[in-house]
Motif scaffolding. Structure first.
Motif, PDB file in Angstrom:
ATOM      1  N   LYS A 193      23.925   5.546   1.419  1.00 51.42           N
ATOM      2  CA  LYS A 193      23.672   6.843   2.044  1.00 51.42           C
ATOM      3  C   LYS A 193      22.470   6.824   2.982  1.00 51.42           C
ATOM      4  O   LYS A 193      22.304   7.743   3.785  1.00 51.42           O
ATOM      5  N   ILE A 194      21.621   5.802   2.882  1.00 56.74           N
ATOM      6  CA  ILE A 194      20.404   5.782   3.690  1.00 56.74           C
ATOM      7  C   ILE A 194      20.578   4.896   4.921  1.00 56.74           C
ATOM      8  O   ILE A 194      21.591   4.217   5.088  1.00 56.74           O
ATOM      9  N   ARG A 195      19.573   4.902   5.792  1.00 55.08           N
ATOM     10  CA  ARG A 195      19.657   4.163   7.050  1.00 55.08           C
ATOM     11  C   ARG A 195      19.544   2.656   6.841  1.00 55.08           C
ATOM     12  O   ARG A 195      20.287   1.868   7.413  1.00 55.08           O
ATOM     13  N   MET A 196      18.564   2.234   6.042  1.00 61.26           N
ATOM     14  CA  MET A 196      18.330   0.798   5.855  1.00 61.26           C
ATOM     15  C   MET A 196      17.705   0.566   4.485  1.00 61.26           C
ATOM     16  O   MET A 196      16.854   1.326   4.041  1.00 61.26           O
ATOM     17  N   THR A 197      18.136  -0.513   3.843  1.00 57.52           N
ATOM     18  CA  THR A 197      17.628  -0.898   2.531  1.00 57.52           C
ATOM     19  C   THR A 197      16.741  -2.133   2.649  1.00 57.52           C
ATOM     20  O   THR A 197      17.088  -3.082   3.344  1.00 57.52           O
ATOM     21  N   PHE A 198      15.601  -2.104   1.974  1.00 59.56           N
ATOM     22  CA  PHE A 198      14.730  -3.263   1.897  1.00 59.56           C
ATOM     23  C   PHE A 198      14.683  -3.772   0.462  1.00 59.56           C
ATOM     24  O   PHE A 198      14.703  -2.985  -0.488  1.00 59.56           O
ATOM     25  N   ALA A 199      14.594  -5.075   0.286  1.00 58.06           N
ATOM     26  CA  ALA A 199      14.438  -5.682  -1.037  1.00 58.06           C
ATOM     27  C   ALA A 199      13.483  -6.861  -0.905  1.00 58.06           C
ATOM     28  O   ALA A 199      13.901  -7.983  -0.631  1.00 58.06           O
ATOM     29  N   PHE A 200      12.199  -6.590  -1.062  1.00 59.91           N
ATOM     30  CA  PHE A 200      11.190  -7.644  -0.922  1.00 59.91           C
ATOM     31  C   PHE A 200      11.088  -8.527  -2.157  1.00 59.91           C
ATOM     32  O   PHE A 200      10.550  -9.622  -2.087  1.00 59.91           O
ATOM     33  N   ASN A 201      11.547  -8.019  -3.321  1.00 62.13           N
ATOM     34  CA  ASN A 201      11.313  -8.700  -4.589  1.00 62.13           C
ATOM     35  C   ASN A 201       9.818  -8.922  -4.804  1.00 62.13           C
ATOM     36  O   ASN A 201       9.388  -9.956  -5.314  1.00 62.13           O
ATOM     37  N   CYS A 202       9.031  -7.924  -4.410  1.00 61.76           N
ATOM     38  CA  CYS A 202       7.581  -8.042  -4.484  1.00 61.76           C
ATOM     39  C   CYS A 202       6.984  -6.641  -4.383  1.00 61.76           C
ATOM     40  O   CYS A 202       7.000  -6.032  -3.312  1.00 61.76           O
ATOM     41  N   SER A 203       6.480  -6.134  -5.485  1.00 59.81           N
ATOM     42  CA  SER A 203       5.896  -4.786  -5.489  1.00 59.81           C
ATOM     43  C   SER A 203       4.714  -4.685  -4.534  1.00 59.81           C
ATOM     44  O   SER A 203       4.512  -3.646  -3.892  1.00 59.81           O
ATOM     45  N   ALA A 204       3.929  -5.743  -4.447  1.00 53.79           N
ATOM     46  CA  ALA A 204       2.756  -5.721  -3.565  1.00 53.79           C
ATOM     47  C   ALA A 204       3.174  -5.405  -2.130  1.00 53.79           C
ATOM     48  O   ALA A 204       2.548  -4.583  -1.450  1.00 53.79           O
ATOM     49  N   TYR A 205       4.235  -6.033  -1.665  1.00 51.60           N
ATOM     50  CA  TYR A 205       4.710  -5.784  -0.302  1.00 51.60           C
ATOM     51  C   TYR A 205       5.321  -4.397  -0.174  1.00 51.60           C
ATOM     52  O   TYR A 205       5.165  -3.724   0.843  1.00 51.60           O
ATOM     53  N   GLU A 206       6.033  -3.962  -1.180  1.00 53.56           N
ATOM     54  CA  GLU A 206       6.665  -2.642  -1.118  1.00 53.56           C
ATOM     55  C   GLU A 206       5.624  -1.537  -0.964  1.00 53.56           C
ATOM     56  O   GLU A 206       5.763  -0.664  -0.100  1.00 53.56           O
ATOM     57  N   TYR A 207       4.606  -1.571  -1.802  1.00 50.52           N
ATOM     58  CA  TYR A 207       3.598  -0.513  -1.728  1.00 50.52           C
ATOM     59  C   TYR A 207       2.784  -0.604  -0.444  1.00 50.52           C
ATOM     60  O   TYR A 207       2.400   0.419   0.131  1.00 50.52           O
ATOM     61  N   CYS A 208       2.544  -1.803   0.025  1.00 53.71           N
ATOM     62  CA  CYS A 208       1.802  -1.945   1.288  1.00 53.71           C
ATOM     63  C   CYS A 208       2.625  -1.491   2.482  1.00 53.71           C
ATOM     64  O   CYS A 208       2.076  -1.140   3.522  1.00 53.71           O
ATOM     65  N   ALA A 209       3.955  -1.507   2.345  1.00 49.85           N
ATOM     66  CA  ALA A 209       4.837  -1.096   3.436  1.00 49.85           C
ATOM     67  C   ALA A 209       5.210   0.377   3.349  1.00 49.85           C
ATOM     68  O   ALA A 209       6.094   0.838   4.072  1.00 49.85           O
TER      69      ALA A 209
END
Length: 273
Positions: free
Chosen positions: A190-206
């Motif tokens: 349903k959303i525009r784009m999905t990200f999967a960094f497999n890294c919480s540090a990168y997710e929160y920084c992004a």
């Protein structure tokens, strides 16, 4: 109990020194004996994890001898330390290499995370990118800032709210059971784009680019520093049931979004509850 500005500087130095001494020399330089499985083939530990955690822990115990220190790699030896975070006078929570699978695979998508809690409240968090030498520092009530290698500092702000079909985000479903796993994977269309960094540090920084982050598994080293950074950047985080996420909790799932309205939208349309 309080944490001073000098203490925050000390903590940042601890993280950066561990990255320089123990993590980066081993990046893309691991032997077979330097990597082992914990619970599965995607849940790994390396010598970099162990030695970086030991180094940071030793520095913390020297400066704060009465504090509780909770490290991801030491957790298996004493699992009582995580619930103890709810009441500890002063505690430090360490994820030496968040994104270990990426690190072991030679992918430069990993980070070191350190959170500070006082009486069950997260008061400071540090997220360091050893490859880029970027550091996010969050202090409760004082904002979250990104400091680059050259010393340039920028105040962080979460992404502006968007309609569901224009959102960019990620919700980690790999630790979920059915039927939640299949339902959420389908809803992500349903959303525009999905990200999967497999890294919480990168997710929160992004979080300034991503409209939401979601997780079912809530180990404190993965989330305490990042949730504080997200909140100090203006975002809204709550567990799936709408209650606040607190140190010591490991179940219930969380969603981080730009505001409460966006959070409610993701909970309803993506999580499906």
């Amino acid at each position: 109990m309080t944490i001073s500005d000098q203490d925050i500087l000390f903590l940042g130095d601890c993280v950066r020194e561990a990255a320089q001494a123990e993590i980066m020399p081993r990046f893309r330089n691991l032997g077979a004996a330097d990597v082992s499985e914990k619970t599965s083939a995607i849940d790994l530990v390396t010598q970099a994890d162990v030695l970086a955690e030991h180094r940071i822990t030793a520095a913390l115990r020297e400066r704060f001898p009465k504090a509780l220190v909770v490290g991801e790699e030491a957790y298996d030896a004493d699992r009582s330390v995580v619930p103890a975070l709810a009441d500890a006078e002063l505690a430090f929570v360490i994820d030496p290499v968040d994104g270990t699978f990426n690190f072991a695979a030679g992918l430069p998508v990993f980070g070191t995370m350190l959170a500070v809690t006082i009486k069950g409240e997260t008061v400071a968090g540090i997220i360091h990118d050893p490859v880029l030498s970027d550091t996010v520092t969050a202090i409760k009530g004082a904002g979250a800032f990104l400091t680059r290698r050259d010393g340039q500092s920028t105040k962080l702000k979460v992404a502006e709210p968007a309609s569901l079909n224009q959102m960019v985000g990620g919700l980690s479903w790999s630790h979920m059971d059915e039927p939640d796993r299949a339902r959420i994977c389908a809803n992500m269309a349903k959303i525009r784009m999905t990200f999967a960094f497999n890294c919480s540090a990168y997710e929160y920084c992004a979080s300034g680019k991503m409209h939401f982050i979601g997780h079912a598994k809530l180990m404190p080293w993965d989330h305490l520093a990042g949730v504080l950074a997200h909140q100090e950047a203006g975002g809204h985080t709550a567990k799936f049931d709408g209650t606040p996420y607190r140190p010591g909790e490991t179940t219930g799932g969380i969603i981080s979004a730009p505001d409460r309205e966006s959070w409610q939208l993701i909970r309803r349309e993506i999580v499906g509850i």
